[in-house]
Design a protein around this motif. Structure first.
Motif, PDB file in Angstrom:
ATOM      1  N   PRO A 208      10.338  64.318   7.349  1.00 54.95           N
ATOM      2  CA  PRO A 208      10.789  64.850   8.771  1.00 54.95           C
ATOM      3  C   PRO A 208      11.796  65.987   8.912  1.00 54.95           C
ATOM      4  N   ARG A 209      12.593  65.761   7.918  1.00 57.77           N
ATOM      5  CA  ARG A 209      13.717  66.852   7.875  1.00 57.77           C
ATOM      6  C   ARG A 209      13.901  67.594   6.822  1.00 57.77           C
ATOM      7  N   LEU A 210      14.375  69.038   7.030  1.00 57.43           N
ATOM      8  CA  LEU A 210      14.732  69.756   6.024  1.00 57.43           C
ATOM      9  C   LEU A 210      16.154  69.634   5.294  1.00 57.43           C
ATOM     10  N   GLU A 211      16.821  69.082   5.960  1.00 56.45           N
ATOM     11  CA  GLU A 211      18.320  69.048   5.850  1.00 56.45           C
ATOM     12  C   GLU A 211      18.668  68.346   4.160  1.00 56.45           C
ATOM     13  N   HIS A 212      17.628  67.483   3.835  1.00 59.24           N
ATOM     14  CA  HIS A 212      17.855  66.785   2.614  1.00 59.24           C
ATOM     15  C   HIS A 212      17.365  67.785   1.513  1.00 59.24           C
ATOM     16  N   LEU A 213      16.614  68.757   1.810  1.00 57.40           N
ATOM     17  CA  LEU A 213      15.870  69.681   0.719  1.00 57.40           C
ATOM     18  C   LEU A 213      16.905  70.293   0.162  1.00 57.40           C
ATOM     19  N   PRO A 214      16.786  70.910  -1.255  1.00 61.25           N
ATOM     20  CA  PRO A 214      17.867  71.556  -1.757  1.00 61.25           C
ATOM     21  C   PRO A 214      17.326  73.072  -1.646  1.00 61.25           C
ATOM     22  N   LEU A 215      17.238  73.588  -0.334  1.00 60.03           N
ATOM     23  CA  LEU A 215      16.529  74.880  -0.175  1.00 60.03           C
ATOM     24  C   LEU A 215      17.446  76.106  -0.663  1.00 60.03           C
ATOM     25  N   LYS A 216      16.854  77.225  -1.032  1.00 54.64           N
ATOM     26  CA  LYS A 216      17.849  78.195  -1.704  1.00 54.64           C
ATOM     27  C   LYS A 216      16.957  79.553  -1.447  1.00 54.64           C
ATOM     28  N   ASN A 217      17.806  80.449  -1.457  1.00 51.88           N
ATOM     29  CA  ASN A 217      17.544  81.981  -1.461  1.00 51.88           C
ATOM     30  C   ASN A 217      17.899  82.672  -2.585  1.00 51.88           C
ATOM     31  N   ASP A 218      17.161  83.071  -3.444  1.00 48.12           N
ATOM     32  CA  ASP A 218      17.823  83.916  -4.830  1.00 48.12           C
ATOM     33  C   ASP A 218      18.588  85.122  -4.454  1.00 48.12           C
ATOM     34  N   LEU A 237      28.264  78.755  10.041  1.00 50.10           N
ATOM     35  CA  LEU A 237      27.023  77.986  10.565  1.00 50.10           C
ATOM     36  C   LEU A 237      26.903  76.356  10.369  1.00 50.10           C
ATOM     37  N   GLY A 238      27.232  76.271   8.824  1.00 48.87           N
ATOM     38  CA  GLY A 238      27.467  74.862   8.322  1.00 48.87           C
ATOM     39  C   GLY A 238      28.281  73.989   9.093  1.00 48.87           C
ATOM     40  N   LYS A 239      29.583  74.884   9.323  1.00 46.72           N
ATOM     41  CA  LYS A 239      30.730  73.829  10.011  1.00 46.72           C
ATOM     42  C   LYS A 239      30.132  73.556  11.255  1.00 46.72           C
ATOM     43  N   LEU A 240      29.425  74.532  12.173  1.00 47.51           N
ATOM     44  CA  LEU A 240      28.982  74.234  13.372  1.00 47.51           C
ATOM     45  C   LEU A 240      27.837  73.426  13.445  1.00 47.51           C
ATOM     46  N   GLY A 241      27.342  72.825  12.402  1.00 48.11           N
ATOM     47  CA  GLY A 241      26.475  71.654  12.293  1.00 48.11           C
ATOM     48  C   GLY A 241      24.939  72.083  11.695  1.00 48.11           C
ATOM     49  N   GLY A 256      20.295  78.976  10.966  1.00 52.35           N
ATOM     50  CA  GLY A 256      20.746  77.906  10.881  1.00 52.35           C
ATOM     51  C   GLY A 256      19.706  76.815  11.619  1.00 52.35           C
ATOM     52  N   ILE A 257      19.411  75.615  10.944  1.00 47.70           N
ATOM     53  CA  ILE A 257      18.555  74.833  11.638  1.00 47.70           C
ATOM     54  C   ILE A 257      19.486  73.785  12.424  1.00 47.70           C
ATOM     55  N   PHE A 258      19.119  73.302  13.639  1.00 46.10           N
ATOM     56  CA  PHE A 258      19.832  72.587  14.345  1.00 46.10           C
ATOM     57  C   PHE A 258      18.960  71.290  14.835  1.00 46.10           C
ATOM     58  N   SER A 259      19.691  70.318  15.405  1.00 51.13           N
ATOM     59  CA  SER A 259      18.910  69.107  15.797  1.00 51.13           C
ATOM     60  C   SER A 259      18.554  69.295  17.146  1.00 51.13           C
ATOM     61  N   SER A 260      19.013  70.305  17.927  1.00 52.97           N
ATOM     62  CA  SER A 260      18.740  70.597  19.405  1.00 52.97           C
ATOM     63  C   SER A 260      18.587  72.071  19.735  1.00 52.97           C
ATOM     64  N   ALA A 261      17.983  72.426  20.863  1.00 56.41           N
ATOM     65  CA  ALA A 261      18.027  73.746  21.245  1.00 56.41           C
ATOM     66  C   ALA A 261      19.564  73.862  21.913  1.00 56.41           C
ATOM     67  N   GLU A 262      20.179  72.801  22.331  1.00 61.58           N
ATOM     68  CA  GLU A 262      21.683  73.056  22.865  1.00 61.58           C
ATOM     69  C   GLU A 262      22.417  73.149  21.769  1.00 61.58           C
ATOM     70  N   ALA A 263      22.422  72.303  20.719  1.00 62.69           N
ATOM     71  CA  ALA A 263      23.191  72.578  19.559  1.00 62.69           C
ATOM     72  C   ALA A 263      23.279  74.016  19.109  1.00 62.69           C
ATOM     73  N   ALA A 264      21.981  74.501  19.098  1.00 60.90           N
ATOM     74  CA  ALA A 264      21.816  75.927  18.317  1.00 60.90           C
ATOM     75  C   ALA A 264      22.392  77.037  19.400  1.00 60.90           C
ATOM     76  N   ARG A 265      22.319  76.704  20.842  1.00 63.86           N
ATOM     77  CA  ARG A 265      22.878  77.710  21.721  1.00 63.86           C
ATOM     78  C   ARG A 265      24.447  77.544  21.906  1.00 63.86           C
ATOM     79  N   GLU A 266      24.864  76.437  21.546  1.00 62.91           N
ATOM     80  CA  GLU A 266      26.367  76.337  21.579  1.00 62.91           C
ATOM     81  C   GLU A 266      26.944  77.001  20.292  1.00 62.91           C
ATOM     82  N   ALA A 267      26.326  76.685  19.184  1.00 66.39           N
ATOM     83  CA  ALA A 267      26.734  77.410  17.850  1.00 66.39           C
ATOM     84  C   ALA A 267      26.610  78.969  17.985  1.00 66.39           C
ATOM     85  N   ALA A 268      25.798  79.359  18.854  1.00 65.64           N
ATOM     86  CA  ALA A 268      25.529  80.950  18.995  1.00 65.64           C
ATOM     87  C   ALA A 268      26.662  81.429  19.716  1.00 65.64           C
TER      88      ALA A 268
END
Ligand code: C5P
Length: 292
Positions: A208-218, A237-241, A256-268
């Motif tokens: 269900p969640r990407l947050e636990h995966l060790p995603l990388k960009n070389d 972005l990390g500090k903003l959640g 950044g992946i956020f748990s809700s559209a609202e959280a993403a908008r607030e971070a923006a």
């Protein structure tokens, strides 16, 4: 005949660059994901004695792939036509979001329909590959595994509709230069830790969640060295959640992946100097439906 089609952006959720190949390209392992952010392409099509392709755009773009794509498609269809494109650009250029590649694929998908003809999938793929490494992905969209140059594609299970904030600082990173600056001998061995980690991600992506995966960009290490402000965007972005926050492609856009559209908008709101987009992952089905 006329049509108005969307041309969506992509993220590389994970991107591993392996060795340089004899053909000069680098061997990749990547996970592509289409997002809702899109350009709009209006197309007017008339059969004609001689082919002519006109393009107007909301911003000044040089050598847009739309031209080259249209020429290739008309030749493959053995059709002569006057084609007028009007491109409304929203996807930032040189940002790793695949905007130009997406435009090129939109032409491959749309022109045959306007000409009331069809191009076999293998031909579409061949034309797409000739136009650029990211173009084939946009023939399909959704979540996909990209191998080789990035043009060998396999579908991955649809991910849940994650909310994304894309931060574009306006820094233009040349893809060729980014590859050049990698400057480290990456391994191609089948049992390397890079490949093992990537495989694990691909297998566990269904969760269900990407947050636990060790995603990388070389590319991050090399590109952040030249542009430390991009590393600061990731940290902020990390500090903003955001979980996770990464660069896409060879940059410079950060997502950044956020748990809700609202959280993403607030971070923006914390990136007043940048261009920001709050959007969502687009599944393969949503991608195809937007086309119909
Ligand atoms: O295929 P595309 O035109 O998008 O590639 C732009 C440049 O990026 C290539 O000329 C090459 O230098 C580099 N590239 C690479 N390996 C890839 C994709 C692109 O080295 N898999």
């Amino acid at each position: 005949m006329r049509a108005t089609v969307p041309s969506f952006a992509k993220l590389n959720l994970d991107l591993r660059v392996l060795h340089k190949r004899p053909d000069g390209y680098h061997e990749l392992r990547t996970i592509f994901q289409t997002i809702g952010l899109h350009d709009q392409l209006k197309i007017e099509f008339d059969f004609a004695k001689r082919s002519q392709i006109d393009l107007t755009s909301s911003i000044d773009i040089q050598d847009n792939l739309v031209f080259r794509s249209a020429k290739l498609v008309l030749d493959a269809l053995k059709v002569k036509a006057w084609v007028r494109f009007a491109l409304r650009k929203r996807i930032p250029l040189g940002a790793g979001l695949g905007g130009g590649s997406s435009n090129a694929a939109a032409v491959i998908l749309a022109l045959p329909k306007l000409a009331k003809k069809s191009l076999p999938p293998a031909t579409q793929m061949k034309l797409a590959e000739a136009l650029g490494s990211d173009v084939p992905f946009f023939l399909y969209g959704g979540t996909a595994l990209g191998l080789g140059r990035g043009t060998e594609l396999y579908p991955l299970p649809d991910l849940p509709p994650h909310h994304v904030l894309v931060v574009s600082t306006g820094i233009h990173v040349s893809t060729a230069e980014a590859y050049g600056s990698l400057g480290r001998a990456l391994t191609s061995q089948g049992d390397s830790p890079i490949l093992r980690e990537f495989q694990t991600i691909a297998w566990t992506l269904e969760g269900p969640r990407l947050e636990h995966l060790p995603l990388k960009n070389d590319f991050e290490e090399a590109v952040f060295k030249t542009h430390p402000e991009l590393a600061r965007v990731v940290r902020k972005l990390g500090k903003l959640g955001a979980k996770p926050a990464r660069m896409t492609g060879s940059g410079s856009a950060i997502f950044g992946i956020f748990s809700s559209a609202e959280a993403a908008r607030e971070a923006a709101a914390n990136f007043p100097a940048a261009t920001t987009f709050v959007t969502r992952f687009l599944t393969r089905r949503q991608y195809r439906r937007a086309w119909q």
